[in-house]
Design a protein around this motif. Structure first.
Motif, PDB file in Angstrom:
ATOM      1  N   LEU A   1      -3.940  -2.673 -14.812  1.00  0.00           N
ATOM      2  CA  LEU A   1      -3.744  -1.448 -14.339  1.00  0.00           C
ATOM      3  C   LEU A   1      -2.378  -0.788 -14.039  1.00  0.00           C
ATOM      4  O   LEU A   1      -2.204   0.077 -13.664  1.00  0.00           O
ATOM      5  CB  LEU A   1      -4.744  -1.251 -13.111  1.00  0.00           C
ATOM      6  CG  LEU A   1      -6.120  -1.253 -13.303  1.00  0.00           C
ATOM      7  CD1 LEU A   1      -7.201  -1.197 -12.270  1.00  0.00           C
ATOM      8  CD2 LEU A   1      -6.503  -0.375 -14.502  1.00  0.00           C
ATOM      9  N   GLU A   2      -1.326  -1.898 -13.793  1.00  0.00           N
ATOM     10  CA  GLU A   2      -0.174  -1.690 -13.345  1.00  0.00           C
ATOM     11  C   GLU A   2       0.536  -0.437 -14.032  1.00  0.00           C
ATOM     12  O   GLU A   2       1.014   0.409 -13.474  1.00  0.00           O
ATOM     13  CB  GLU A   2       0.696  -2.605 -13.267  1.00  0.00           C
ATOM     14  CG  GLU A   2       2.056  -2.725 -12.513  1.00  0.00           C
ATOM     15  CD  GLU A   2       2.907  -3.860 -12.630  1.00  0.00           C
ATOM     16  OE1 GLU A   2       4.052  -3.712 -12.050  1.00  0.00           O
ATOM     17  OE2 GLU A   2       2.523  -4.791 -13.166  1.00  0.00           O
TER      18      GLU A   2
ATOM     19  N   VAL B   1       2.591   5.237 -14.643  1.00  0.00           N
ATOM     20  CA  VAL B   1       2.540   6.609 -15.450  1.00  0.00           C
ATOM     21  C   VAL B   1       1.695   7.618 -14.250  1.00  0.00           C
ATOM     22  O   VAL B   1       2.454   8.636 -14.291  1.00  0.00           O
ATOM     23  CB  VAL B   1       1.627   6.288 -16.477  1.00  0.00           C
ATOM     24  CG1 VAL B   1       1.373   7.763 -17.280  1.00  0.00           C
ATOM     25  CG2 VAL B   1       2.373   5.568 -17.434  1.00  0.00           C
ATOM     26  N   LEU B   2       0.705   7.137 -13.627  1.00  0.00           N
ATOM     27  CA  LEU B   2       0.004   8.373 -12.888  1.00  0.00           C
ATOM     28  C   LEU B   2       0.838   8.679 -11.581  1.00  0.00           C
ATOM     29  O   LEU B   2       0.902   9.666 -11.320  1.00  0.00           O
ATOM     30  CB  LEU B   2      -1.447   7.774 -12.353  1.00  0.00           C
ATOM     31  CG  LEU B   2      -2.283   7.723 -13.436  1.00  0.00           C
ATOM     32  CD1 LEU B   2      -3.661   6.970 -12.778  1.00  0.00           C
ATOM     33  CD2 LEU B   2      -3.007   9.026 -13.741  1.00  0.00           C
TER      34      LEU B   2
ATOM     35  N   PRO C   1       3.275  14.863 -12.770  1.00  0.00           N
ATOM     36  CA  PRO C   1       3.259  15.900 -11.718  1.00  0.00           C
ATOM     37  C   PRO C   1       1.814  16.180 -11.595  1.00  0.00           C
ATOM     38  O   PRO C   1       1.269  16.562 -12.438  1.00  0.00           O
ATOM     39  CB  PRO C   1       4.038  17.010 -12.363  1.00  0.00           C
ATOM     40  CG  PRO C   1       5.004  16.427 -13.394  1.00  0.00           C
ATOM     41  CD  PRO C   1       4.037  15.079 -13.964  1.00  0.00           C
ATOM     42  N   LYS C   2       1.184  15.950 -10.540  1.00  0.00           N
ATOM     43  CA  LYS C   2      -0.206  16.174 -10.188  1.00  0.00           C
ATOM     44  C   LYS C   2      -0.588  17.650 -10.360  1.00  0.00           C
ATOM     45  O   LYS C   2      -1.833  17.956 -10.746  1.00  0.00           O
ATOM     46  CB  LYS C   2      -0.513  15.798  -8.931  1.00  0.00           C
ATOM     47  CG  LYS C   2      -0.239  14.325  -8.574  1.00  0.00           C
ATOM     48  CD  LYS C   2      -0.631  13.431  -9.587  1.00  0.00           C
ATOM     49  CE  LYS C   2      -0.333  11.727  -9.104  1.00  0.00           C
ATOM     50  NZ  LYS C   2       1.304  11.765  -8.965  1.00  0.00           N
ATOM     51  N   VAL C   3       0.376  18.571 -10.015  1.00  0.00           N
ATOM     52  CA  VAL C   3       0.045  19.922 -10.231  1.00  0.00           C
ATOM     53  C   VAL C   3      -0.513  20.437 -11.516  1.00  0.00           C
ATOM     54  O   VAL C   3      -1.128  21.392 -11.814  1.00  0.00           O
ATOM     55  CB  VAL C   3       1.449  20.760  -9.656  1.00  0.00           C
ATOM     56  CG1 VAL C   3       1.013  22.531  -9.871  1.00  0.00           C
ATOM     57  CG2 VAL C   3       1.812  20.499  -8.320  1.00  0.00           C
ATOM     58  N   ALA C   4       0.255  19.604 -12.487  1.00  0.00           N
ATOM     59  CA  ALA C   4      -0.257  19.895 -13.920  1.00  0.00           C
ATOM     60  C   ALA C   4      -1.793  19.641 -14.077  1.00  0.00           C
ATOM     61  O   ALA C   4      -2.229  20.171 -14.949  1.00  0.00           O
ATOM     62  CB  ALA C   4       0.825  18.909 -14.813  1.00  0.00           C
ATOM     63  N   LEU C   5      -2.274  18.728 -13.269  1.00  0.00           N
ATOM     64  CA  LEU C   5      -3.855  18.734 -13.411  1.00  0.00           C
ATOM     65  C   LEU C   5      -4.599  19.700 -12.425  1.00  0.00           C
ATOM     66  O   LEU C   5      -5.814  19.538 -12.657  1.00  0.00           O
ATOM     67  CB  LEU C   5      -4.234  17.193 -12.800  1.00  0.00           C
ATOM     68  CG  LEU C   5      -3.297  16.022 -13.550  1.00  0.00           C
ATOM     69  CD1 LEU C   5      -3.533  14.723 -12.756  1.00  0.00           C
ATOM     70  CD2 LEU C   5      -3.819  15.749 -15.024  1.00  0.00           C
TER      71      LEU C   5
ATOM     72  N   ALA D   1      -5.475  13.123  -5.173  1.00  0.00           N
ATOM     73  CA  ALA D   1      -4.844  12.592  -6.347  1.00  0.00           C
ATOM     74  C   ALA D   1      -3.266  12.471  -6.160  1.00  0.00           C
ATOM     75  O   ALA D   1      -2.630  11.516  -6.652  1.00  0.00           O
ATOM     76  CB  ALA D   1      -4.915  13.807  -7.356  1.00  0.00           C
ATOM     77  N   ILE D   2      -2.801  13.433  -5.230  1.00  0.00           N
ATOM     78  CA  ILE D   2      -1.160  13.246  -4.900  1.00  0.00           C
ATOM     79  C   ILE D   2      -0.808  12.057  -3.869  1.00  0.00           C
ATOM     80  O   ILE D   2       0.084  11.215  -4.207  1.00  0.00           O
ATOM     81  CB  ILE D   2      -0.834  14.407  -4.400  1.00  0.00           C
ATOM     82  CG1 ILE D   2      -0.640  15.407  -5.297  1.00  0.00           C
ATOM     83  CG2 ILE D   2       0.668  14.095  -3.594  1.00  0.00           C
ATOM     84  CD1 ILE D   2      -0.165  16.818  -4.942  1.00  0.00           C
ATOM     85  N   SER D   3      -1.987  11.599  -2.927  1.00  0.00           N
ATOM     86  CA  SER D   3      -1.593  10.715  -2.224  1.00  0.00           C
ATOM     87  C   SER D   3      -2.093   9.133  -2.480  1.00  0.00           C
ATOM     88  O   SER D   3      -1.669   8.082  -2.094  1.00  0.00           O
ATOM     89  CB  SER D   3      -2.099  10.803  -0.861  1.00  0.00           C
ATOM     90  OG  SER D   3      -3.516  10.951  -0.840  1.00  0.00           O
ATOM     91  N   LEU D   4      -3.093   9.224  -3.377  1.00  0.00           N
ATOM     92  CA  LEU D   4      -3.957   8.016  -3.777  1.00  0.00           C
ATOM     93  C   LEU D   4      -3.009   6.963  -4.327  1.00  0.00           C
ATOM     94  O   LEU D   4      -3.048   5.654  -3.905  1.00  0.00           O
ATOM     95  CB  LEU D   4      -5.174   8.460  -4.577  1.00  0.00           C
ATOM     96  CG  LEU D   4      -5.837   7.134  -5.178  1.00  0.00           C
ATOM     97  CD1 LEU D   4      -6.616   6.552  -3.873  1.00  0.00           C
ATOM     98  CD2 LEU D   4      -6.906   7.445  -6.169  1.00  0.00           C
ATOM     99  N   VAL D   5      -2.420   7.176  -5.584  1.00  0.00           N
ATOM    100  CA  VAL D   5      -1.470   6.111  -6.128  1.00  0.00           C
ATOM    101  C   VAL D   5      -0.477   5.637  -5.281  1.00  0.00           C
ATOM    102  O   VAL D   5      -0.068   4.564  -5.244  1.00  0.00           O
ATOM    103  CB  VAL D   5      -1.012   6.724  -7.409  1.00  0.00           C
ATOM    104  CG1 VAL D   5      -0.104   5.622  -8.130  1.00  0.00           C
ATOM    105  CG2 VAL D   5      -2.015   7.218  -8.325  1.00  0.00           C
TER     106      VAL D   5
END
Length: 268
Positions: free
Chosen positions: A109-110, A115-116, A120-124, A145-149
């Motif tokens: 998963l690394e 990549v994640l 840019p999470k705003v694109a999602l 989504a922004i803080s998780l990774v």
């Protein structure tokens, strides 16, 4: 000898206290000076107060907002941020533990996590809105989504760097992997966990504001977008100031949690 050391320590503490007071006074002076220059330039028409606004107009806007729905907008943003922050922290910590537990899973998963993290999470945003619907759920998912990774990578990095000699010694005493995790890895990474919280709280707020920009009928992000659309720059600037205060208070809450945890560790 001890008396001399005691006097030196008192002088050192006194010097530090004076320095902190001087730093605080300088910070306040810079802020007051900046606001005063801004106000004077606007009154002298050197800068356009319609485009740049000015402190007196922003204060008037804040006063008017206080008698209307300001508290409601703040509550919406704070609620979405806290929920997104808690979900991101809990899920990120659990996933980091799972990746530490399974080296194979971590290696697989690394690259996806890297990549994640770069994406840019705003694109999602449009995709998230279609998946979970418009409104609060989409905004909270954006915050997660922004803080998780970042939470996963920060905690996982700390887990991996835990003292390997200490872990080897525990293994020689037939300690299970669960015991190593709970007795060595997690206690050794309390500071790492706190640092991830400091980063995550800011990222969660960024995610919430980004979500409110895209789809919201309430919240500080909504006020900023609305103010820009109707050319009410006073409203935009007032909302940004409130947003900065909210961000500062949330960061202080994390610092308070850090002090409580560190204090409890001292008494253990």
């Amino acid at each position: 000898m001890n008396n001399a050391l005691s006097q030196e320590r008192k002088q050192y503490i006194k010097h530090n206290r004076k320095r902190k007071i001087l730093v605080f006074i300088t910070q306040v002076a810079i802020l007051v000076g900046f606001l005063a220059i801004w106000e004077i330039l606007a009154n002298m028409n050197i800068i356009d107060s319609f485009i740049m606004s000015q402190p007196s107009r922003i204060w008037e806007t804040l006063t008017n907002l206080g008698s209307n729905d300001l508290l409601m907008h703040i509550k919406v943003t704070v609620y979405e941020t806290v929920v997104g922050f808690l979900l991101g922290t809990i899920l990120g910590t659990i996933i980091a533990i799972l990746l530490w537990w399974s080296k194979f899973l971590s290696d697989v998963l690394e690259p996806y996590l890297v990549v994640l993290n770069s994406l840019p999470k705003v694109a999602l945003g449009p995709v998230i809105i279609i998946w979970v619907g418009a409104g609060t759920p989409a905004i909270i998912v954006m915050a997660v989504a922004i803080s998780l990774v970042v939470t996963i990578l920060e905690n996982l990095n700390g887990f991996i760097k835990t003292d390997k000699d200490l872990i080897k010694m525990a293994k020689t005493f037939k300690a299970t992997k669960f015991q190593i995790l709970t007795k060595i890895v997690i206690p050794a990474n309390i500071s790492t966990f706190i640092n991830s919280l400091k980063v995550s709280i800011g990222l969660s707020l960024v995610g919430v504001i980004s979500g409110e920009f895209l789809v919201s009928k309430a919240g500080l992000g909504y006020l900023i977008v609305y103010g820009g659309q109707v050319f009410k720059l006073d409203l935009v600037m007032a909302s940004v100031i409130i947003l900065g205060i909210v961000a500062g208070l949330m960061y202080l809450a994390v610092l308070l949690l850090e002090k409580i945890i560190l204090k409890s560790k001292k008494f253990q």
